[in-house]
Structure formats: structure tokens, C-alpha cells
Enzyme design. Structure first.
Site, PDB file in Angstrom:
ATOM      1  N   GLU A  30     -11.085  51.759  54.344  1.00 41.23           N
ATOM      2  CA  GLU A  30      -9.619  51.824  54.360  1.00 41.23           C
ATOM      3  C   GLU A  30      -9.089  52.626  53.180  1.00 41.23           C
ATOM      4  O   GLU A  30      -8.117  52.223  52.515  1.00 41.23           O
ATOM      5  CB  GLU A  30      -9.021  50.411  54.377  1.00 41.23           C
ATOM      6  CG  GLU A  30      -9.391  49.651  55.625  1.00 41.23           C
ATOM      7  CD  GLU A  30      -8.661  48.312  55.799  1.00 41.23           C
ATOM      8  OE1 GLU A  30      -7.933  47.886  54.881  1.00 41.23           O
ATOM      9  OE2 GLU A  30      -8.803  47.716  56.873  1.00 41.23           O
TER      10      GLU A  30
ATOM     11  N   GLU B 293     -14.522  46.514  61.038  1.00 41.19           N
ATOM     12  CA  GLU B 293     -13.932  45.193  60.784  1.00 41.19           C
ATOM     13  C   GLU B 293     -13.217  44.755  62.046  1.00 41.19           C
ATOM     14  O   GLU B 293     -12.454  45.527  62.638  1.00 41.19           O
ATOM     15  CB  GLU B 293     -12.913  45.238  59.638  1.00 41.19           C
ATOM     16  CG  GLU B 293     -13.562  45.179  58.282  1.00 41.19           C
ATOM     17  CD  GLU B 293     -12.569  45.253  57.139  1.00 41.19           C
ATOM     18  OE1 GLU B 293     -11.480  44.651  57.227  1.00 41.19           O
ATOM     19  OE2 GLU B 293     -12.909  45.921  56.149  1.00 41.19           O
TER      20      GLU B 293
HETATM   21  C1  GAL Z   1      -9.023  44.666  55.633  1.00 43.48           C
HETATM   22  C2  GAL Z   1      -9.840  45.035  54.393  1.00 43.48           C
HETATM   23  C3  GAL Z   1     -10.751  43.911  53.994  1.00 43.48           C
HETATM   24  C4  GAL Z   1      -9.992  42.622  53.973  1.00 43.48           C
HETATM   25  C5  GAL Z   1      -9.414  42.370  55.340  1.00 43.48           C
HETATM   26  C6  GAL Z   1      -8.716  41.050  55.477  1.00 43.48           C
HETATM   27  O1  GAL Z   1      -7.920  45.473  55.792  1.00 43.48           O
HETATM   28  O2  GAL Z   1     -10.604  46.174  54.626  1.00 43.48           O
HETATM   29  O3  GAL Z   1     -11.299  44.181  52.736  1.00 43.48           O
HETATM   30  O4  GAL Z   1      -9.004  42.703  53.028  1.00 43.48           O
HETATM   31  O5  GAL Z   1      -8.496  43.393  55.605  1.00 43.48           O
HETATM   32  O6  GAL Z   1      -8.117  40.946  56.731  1.00 43.48           O
END
Ligand code: GAL
Length: 873
Positions: free
Chosen positions: A481, A563
Site C-alpha cells: 500500500e 490482503e
Molecule cells: C491494510 C494494511 C495493513 C493493515 C490492514 C488492516 O490497509 O495494509 O497493514 O493495516 O489494512 O485492515
């Protein structure tokens, strides 16, 4: 002593008087001329200062620190030269400094984890970083001895596997160098400052406030080694083995050995000899005889230079490395020796595996088999143990994940400990090895952005060289990100620059980025070998799913969710009403603000996330998607979204103490569907005011049909519809008694389960992790003892919050206690802890020299005490 037993000692201390039977010419090695790797973990003095105590800083000493990265700067004209002037002196680094009053400790060490928690709303370290005192300057000091021979004829290095952060190292009062990125493993050459006799080493680390979005830990939190080598030796992480033309009959292995001559004047001719041994998967031992040997090669290396020696061989009948459960993680070890005449002057082991990887528009293939990624994101901390690396704690995390069916782990968002990758190699876990959370544009003010321009090359090259022989590593990630994803060509160019470095260091794997904001038409997206999507693939809020858009533009490119989900929940906490949809926004519903808890119906995600159910449906609707990395497997310190006043995350499907949340079983039902299991939620212990109220009952199981009974009365049979993943009876009305579910799969009985209203708490019940009741002395081994508050029948009382007092007898010691409650502000080392929803954990170690039995006792007022007896091995 046989060759195999010599070689199987992990190369920590090479045996003496070694006569290598495998070689036709007798090559003699003695204690003086082969590699020694000595743990420097024990016996440090330590002091932490909240404010800068010494008037120095990285900025002031940078000119002396930067050259430490020079081995990893390709263009020699860009390598910084150490100033001829002396750096400012600092008393803490002086050998004569009196550190008697400082704390004595062993590494790995995380100074922050013992707390206390900073509970003020605007405390200097907020919820994001775990409300633990990670900030400040820490000084570590210890001595070691060197022989005259070490000084006159050796190269002596300090290998630090991880120090958080801005590490600077002095030997005998001389600044040697350092490395700012706290997740990097790095080497310092102590030789110029070494003396015979006692040597004093001093290390300063400096962890700024707002240096990370999550808990960084603090201090020297990974292993530290003293490596003594002949002047001419295999360089740091200096071997690279790749395989190609892999078939059942043979595989071509290509080997590069970097031979370094650290002498100041004399060039040296050495012969490079590398034999390949099979490593037994069960015992870890090497075979008696090599199964192949690379052609020997001679090389002359000038003083102060390094030469790469390349060779290839055909390995017959390769035993492939592959992920479990469908394949076996077979490993080989290449034993490289450097010979000067007849004398072995270095011996270096490289563990590797033979396997093929291919990446395409429909995902990943390992050895030709498509492997759908059932992955999790994992942070580097171990909950109540903090970030201090511990093999046993890491093993427990991995074991609980693989039990459920996880086959891949993303090291979000930084390089893991070396040992974690060894473990993944051995367990057959596919690793997505990630290096950065930030590039040049900050996410928080003091993160990697401050040093990106000066350090990205050294960090990236050293990371790849360190990890590239691990067969478990199948994908590199060089960013998560990053803000640059929205900066058009600027971001694209940074991405391509980093990728080209990565390619120079490893040609065998593709790489990715976690992109939450780069769209299907963005130039930035086209810089990725593998499109890694954070949340947008399955859809964010009302937008998406975007998998089809990405796939349309990049039909031949592998797409994964780097993710997914980011559902939040507090283990064992259920709130009403339950959302009727299959995914809800936790900013709007499903939370209890007063108590800072989130409902464990596991339907409530952060606004950018989605429930597991919604993610599964998107993954299944677009079967070309290569899989997902759930945010997250285990809970972790910091990032307590949605409650900044808490101290640890709600994201894991396993809580911080290691207790599975309900979601664990939802993932298990999908990822390990052969497990005959049915899991019912919620508990059935509601207060009188719930009697007669709608209390939905959900069941997680790989079954396709289920019938729920409440106090013997059927609530109807349900069949799993396409793209649904749970059974849910949303109209159930609460009456105390019993929930019972009967399930079927393909028409045959599958698994049944019962949840009862329990009686009052009557006793504590103690169990050891995996019924392991032995423990090794010395502190590295840990025993994880779970305590349940149970009623007279032995059922766990779901809402029990009794205060438990822990004690140990004999040579045992309590390291920490926890209960998985993200709001619990009792410091982790406390011997008293309330149960959270019926459960608590105590972590025990056996002191050095301990023997016999250790009894771990848990007591609570009015309850029968529990104990377990551990045998010290
Ligand atoms: C994402 C980020 C992660 C964590 C996650 C929580 O945007 O890459 O490190 O913060 O959100 O939802």
C-alpha cells in the site's frame, strides 16, 4: 564422528579435526581454519533511555554508518567512503564505562513488551503502536574474548539478525558501523578494531515515536552471532543455488559462490568444492554420502576483493520440494568448502530445495500442480512475548495455522527472522516474503521514508541475498500500500527501479506489491509481475468486486488478494442484533464501544474490508484468482481498529494468546474440508433478559446440510446454497439449555456438535499446548499452558472473567500471561490475569541449569486450582 553428524549441526560450531571421507584427497581442517559461528545472545548489560542520553544520533554519525551497506551497492562509485576523521566519541561505548547498575539480560530482547501499557488517550505511543513503550534509545554492552590468532589471521564479523532500529555498533570504543532499518539482518566487520583478550562491544538502538503503523518492538530482538572466518571465505549469504530443467530423472543445479578475500595485501588461490547431500525430512540429518558434487573450480581472489565462482551439475532423480499437504518439503544441503592447497579454510552450508514455479493468469503452479493460496498475513510479534524472536513461539503460530489448512504466509510488511523461513522450508509452507511497508513517501512521519533514498538498494539486495535459497519463498513483495501507487509515472518508475534490483538478485521468482489503490487502468499496476490486491479484488464497501476488471486488462497475469477480509472480532463476544447481510461495516454496527469489543459473529469488517463469506464468494466466482492472504492469521500488537484505546488487534482468526476465534473454524471448513467438524456459535449462557430474545445461531462446517436443535426442538434443516459458507438460523429464540447440530455431507452423516448452558464456575482446568509436558532448560524452549474456567461438568464457562494467579515451582519461570483480550492493560509479565471469556494463558520457561519437574499452578478465588507438571529435559 561421521560426516553426516558433523554436517547436521546446523553449522553453528564446526567440528574439529574433521577428516572429510568423501574426498579422494585427504583435506585437513582444524579449529583454526574453518568457520565458527558463536551465539552472542547471552550476557548483555542494557539500559533504555526515554530521552536521548548521549547527544548522538544517526543523522550525526551517518557518514560512518552508510559504508556498512557497501557490499550491496552495485555501482562502486556510489559506495560511500568512511570519513578519515574520527566520529564524536560517546561514553557509553567506552570499554571502561561502568555498566554495573544496568539490567542484565540475554538476547533476543524486546524492551517494550514488559510495559507498562500507556493507557492515556493521547499517550506518546497510541493504540496503533500497541500502547507499549517502544520509543527511546537503548544501549547494549557485553564483552567477548578473541585469541591472538583471531586478531592476526581471521576475519571476525558481528552478524545481527535484527535490531529495532538505527543500530550502531562500537568495538573497543571504535564506531564500526550500523544499519538503520530495524527489520534488516546485517553484518559488521569487527576485525579492524579487534584485540587479543577481552573485547568490549556496545550497540546503540534508537526507536522513534511514530516510526511504524503497528507494533515494531524495540531493541535487539533477533539473534546475534560472532562469526570467525579465515581471511578468504564464502561471503555473507554468499551462495545462490537455482534449479532448472527439472524432471523426475534429473534437475540442473546452478551454483554461484561468492569468495571473499578480506586480507589487506595477499591474494589467495582457493579451490571451491561443493557436495550436495539429501536432508532427511523427519530427522533433519544429512545423508552419509553426497548425492552429487559440483565440478571443482579454482579461483584467485585479490586482497580486499570478491569473486563469484559459477558451476552446474545434473542432480539425478531429484526429490522435489513442494507445499504440504499435496507435496513433500524435501530439502538438500550443499556443503561448500574452500581449499587452500590441501587445507580446508572454510566450510559453508546452503540449504535448498528443487522445485519449479510458474505464475499465470490462473494462479501459481508448484511442480506443475496448481496451488490455490490459502494464505494469511502475519506480523512479526508473538503477542505477550513481544517481538523477541523465539523458535517455539513461531512454531506454535505456524502449526496452528497449518492445522487449519493455511498453506502460505505473507510476512506483512517486513523481512522475517531467518529461522522463520527455515521453518517454512521444513513445514512446506509457501512464503510471500515482503520487505517494505513504505517507500519514499511517509505513512507515519518517522517510518522508512526517512532513509528510503539512502538505503533502499542495500536493504533490498541484502534481503534477497539472505532469503533467495529458501524454497519456501515463492513470491517477493517489495511494498505494501505504498503511497506512490497514486503518483502516476513517478510511482511506476520507483516500482520498476526496485523490481530491476530484485531481478538482478534473483531471476527465479516473480514479485508483487500489496495494492489497495492502484486501479486496473493505472500505470503502476502494470509494474507488478503478480497483481497483488488489498481488499479491492473482492470489493470494498459497495465498490467491486474488481477482480474481473484487473483480469480483463491483465489476462495472463497472476492475481491474488495480498490482503483480504480484515474482519474484526473479540473472541467469545456476541452482540445483538446480528446483521442480516453476509458482511457489514464495523464502523456502523457489531461493536460495543463502552467495552471496546466487536461481535464474533465474524460478519463485521473495517470499511475497506469484507467478511470471510464475502471474500470466499468473490474468490469462487472468479476462479482464475490465485488465492488470498487473510488479514490476519493471529492477532498482533498494535492496530486495535476500531478502538484506538485498546492495545492489540481484533483482526486475527486466532487471538493474541493463541485461542482460536469462531472464524478459525470457518476458514478450516473451507481450507481443510476433510476435517469432520461442526462449530456452533454463540455460547448459550445468556442472562435472564435474553430469554425469549432472538439469538441467531451460526454453524461453521464443511458439511453441506445441517439441522439445528434447540433443547431438542428442530429449527429446520438447511442446505448450503452456492457461494454461501455458513449455516445460519437467524430466528432462534434464546432459552437456556442445549444447542445441538447434526450435519451431513453428500447425504452421509458428517459431524455433530453441542453447546450447553453451563453451570457456575467451579474449577480451573490446565492444559499444555499439544499435550507437550516436557521442556528444555535454558530459556529458549517455552511451554504454553492454557487455563479454562470450567463448571462442575468440565465445560468452559463462556463469560468467566475470574482473576487467576499463576505460580511455578522448581526451575521454572513465568515469562508472560495473556488472555486474548485486546483491551486488557495488565502488563504481560504479570502473574495475575483475569480470564477473558473463560480462558487465559501462561507462558513458562525452564531456567538454565534447571532439572527435574516444574509444577505450574493456577488459582482463583472460590475455584478448584489447576496444575500441570512439566518435565525438564
Ligand atoms: C491494510 C494494511 C495493513 C493493515 C490492514 C488492516 O490497509 O495494509 O497493514 O493495516 O489494512 O485492515
Amino acid at each position: 564422528m561421521t560426516v553426516s553428524s558433523l554436517l547436521s549441526n546446523g553449522g553453528k560450531l564446526v567440528a574439529l579435526g574433521l577428516l572429510l571421507l568423501t574426498n579422494p584427497v585427504a583435506e585437513v581442517a582444524t579449529t583454526h581454519d574453518v568457520r565458527e559461528r558463536i551465539s552472542l545472545n547471552p550476557g548483555w548489560k542494557f539500559k533504555r533511555f526515554e530521552e536521548n542520553p548521549d547527544d548522538i544520533s544517526y543523522a550525526k554519525l551517518k557518514a560512518w554508518i552508510l559504508p556498512t551497506g557497501n557490499n550491496f551497492i552495485k555501482d562502486s562509485s556510489k559506495r560511500p567512503v568512511r570519513p578519515s576523521a574520527q566520529p564524536p566519541s560517546v561514553s557509553f561505548a567506552e570499554p571502561r564505562f561502568d555498566d554495573k547498575s544496568w539490567e542484565s539480560l540475554d538476547l533476543p530482547h524486546d524492551w517494550a513488551v514488559k510495559g507498562p501499557f500507556l493507557t492515556e488517550k493521547y499517550s506518546i505511543i497510541g493504540g496503533g503502536e500497541g500502547r507499549l513503550p517502544i520509543h527511546g534509545v537503548g544501549w547494549y554492552r557485553r564483552t567477548f574474548t578473541a585469541t591472538r590468532d583471531d586478531v592476526t589471521s581471521k576475519s571476525v564479523y558481528l552478524d545481527i539478525d535484527g535490531a529495532m532500529s538505527y543500530a550502531m555498533v562500537w568495538l573497543n570504543g571504535n564506531l564500526v558501523g550500523g544499519w538503520p532499518y530495524g527489520y534488516a539482518s546485517f553484518r559488521l566487520d569487527l576485525t579492524p578494531y579487534l584485540k587479543a583478550g577481552t573485547n568490549n562491544i556496545a550497540i546503540r538502538v534508537d526507536n522513534a515515536v511514530a516510526s511504524s503503523r503497528f507494533y515494531s518492538g524495540a531493541g535487539i530482538y533477533r539473534n546475534v552471532w560472532l562469526t570467525k572466518l579465515s581471511k578468504t571465505h564464502v561471503g555473507q549469504d554468499g551462495t545462490y543455488i537455482t534449479s532448472k530443467d527439472v524432471s523426475a530423472k534429473s534437475a540442473t543445479l546452478d551454483l554461484v559462490v561468492a569468495v571473499e578475500n578480506a586480507a589487506s595485501k595477499k591474494s589467495e588461490e582457493v579451490e571451491v568444492v561443493t557436495d550436495v547431500y539429501v536432508r532427511d525430512t523427519e530427522t533433519g540429518k544429512l545423508g552419509d554420502k553426497p548425492v552429487a558434487s559440483f565440478p571443482r573450480a579454482k579461483v584467485t581472489v585479490k586482497a580486499g576483493e570478491q569473486e563469484s565462482v559459477k558451476s552446474s551439475l545434473a542432480l539425478p532423480n531429484p526429490r522435489l520440494w513442494g507445499p504440504r499437504p499435496s507435496q513433500e518439503p524435501n530439502l538438500y544441503v550443499a556443503v561448500t568448502r574452500l581449499l587452500s592447497g590441501r587445507k580446508t579454510i572454510d566450510k559453508y552450508e546452503t540449504r535448498f530445495g528443487v522445485r519449479t514455479l510458474s505464475y499465470s493468469g490462473d494462479g501459481l503452479r508448484v511442480n506443475g500442480e496448481r496451488i490455490y493460496i490459502q494464505g494469511v498475513n502475519q506480523h512479526h510479534d508473538f503477542g505477550s512475548l513481544g517481538s523477541a524472536f523465539n523458535v517455539r513461539a513461531a512454531e506454535r503460530q505456524f502449526e496452528m495455522l497449518t492445522d487449519l489448512g493455511v498453506n502460505s504466509v505473507r510476512t506483512s510488511h517486513n523481512p522475517p527472522a531467518r529461522e522463520l523461513l527455515d521453518m517454512a522450508d521444513e513445514m512446506g509452507i509457501l512464503m510471500l516474503d515482503e520487505i517494505f511497508d513504505t517507500w519514499a513517501v511517509a505513512k507515519v512521519v518517522n517510518d522508512f521514508n526517512l532513509i528510503f533514498n539512502e538505503w533502499y538498494e542495500a536493504d533490498l539486495r541484502s534481503f534477497i541475498r539472505r532469503d533467495r535459497n529458501h524454497p519456501s519463498v515463492v513470491i517477493w513483495s517489495y511494498g505494501n500500500e505504498v503511497v506512490e501507487q497514486r503518483t502516476g509515472t513517478v510511482g511506476y518508475n520507483v516500482s520498476m527501479k526496485l523490481k530491476s534490483i530484485l531481478r538482478e538478485e534473483d531471476t527465479t521468482r516473480m514479485c508483487t506489491l500489496g495494492a489497495n489503490n492502484a486501479g486496473p487502468n493505472d500505470e503502476f499496476t502494470s509494474s507488478m509481475d503478480i497483481i497483488g490486491l488489498n481488499y479491492q479484488g473482492e470489493g470494498r464497501g459497495d465498490v467491486g468486486p474488481l477482480f474481473p476488471d484487473f483480469h480483463k486488462n491483465f489476462p495472463d497475469t497472476m492475481i491474488i488478494s495480498t490482503e483480504s477480509s480484515s474482519v474484526v472480532s473479540s473472541r467469545g463476544t456476541y452482540l445483538f442484533p446480528v446483521t442480516p447481510g453476509n458482511s457489514a461495516n464495523v464502523s456502523a454496527e457489531g461493536f460495543d464501544e463502552d467495552n471496546m469489543h466487536v461481535s464474533a459473529y465474524d460478519l463485521y469488517a473495517v470499511p475497506w474490508g469484507a467478511s470471510p463469506d464475502k471474500v470466499f464468494a468473490a474468490q469462487d466466482a472468479y476462479p482464475y484468482v490465485g488465492g488470498e492472504y487473510v488479514w490476519t492469521g493471529w492477532d498482533y500488537l498494535g492496530e486495535p481498529t476500531p478502538f484506538d484505546m485498546a492495545r492489540s488487534s481484533y483482526f486475527g482468526f486466532i487471538d493474541l494468546a493463541g485461542f482460536p476465534k469462531d472464524r478459525y473454524y470457518l476458514y478450516q471448513s473451507r481450507w481443510n474440508p476433510t476435517v469432520k467438524m461442526a462449530h456452533i456459535l454463540p455460547h448459550w449462557n445468556w442472562a435472564d433478559d435474553r430469554v425469549g430474545e432472538v439469538t441467531p445461531v451460526h454453524v461453521f462446517s464443511a458439511a453441506d446440510e445441517a439441522e439445528l436443535f434447540v433443547n431438542g426442538k428442530s429449527q429446520g434443516i438447511q442446505k448450503k446454497e452456492e457461494l454461501t459458507y455458513r449455516f445460519r438460523w437467524d430466528e432462534v429464540v434464546y432459552a437456556p439449555g442445549e444447542l445441538h447440530v447434526v450435519t451431513w455431507k453428500a447425504g452421509k452423516p458428517w459431524a455433530n456438535a453441542t453447546v450447553r448452558t453451563t453451570g457456575d464456575a467451579a474449577a480451573l482446568k490446565a492444559t499444555t499446548y499439544r499435550e507437550r509436558t516436557t521442556i528444555k532448560a535454558g530459556g529458549e524452549d517455552l511451554s504454553f499452558v492454557s487455563i479454562a474456567v470450567v463448571d462442575a461438568k468440565g465445560d468452559t464457562v463462556p463469560l468467566a472473567s475470574d482473576k487467576i494467579t499463576f505460580s511455578v515451582s522448581g526451575g521454572g519461570e513465568i515469562v508472560s500471561t495473556d488472555n486474548g483480550d485486546p483491551t486488557d492493560m495488565v502488563p504481560f509479565p504479570s502473574h495475575e490475569r483475569k480470564a477473558f471469556n473463560g480462558l487465559a494463558l501462561v507462558v513458562v520457561r525452564a531456567k538454565s541449569g534447571a532439572s527435574g519437574k516444574i509444577t505450574v499452578t493456577a488459582k482463583a478465588e472460590g475455584l478448584k486450582a489447576a496444575e500441570v507438571v512439566l518435565t525438564v529435559e
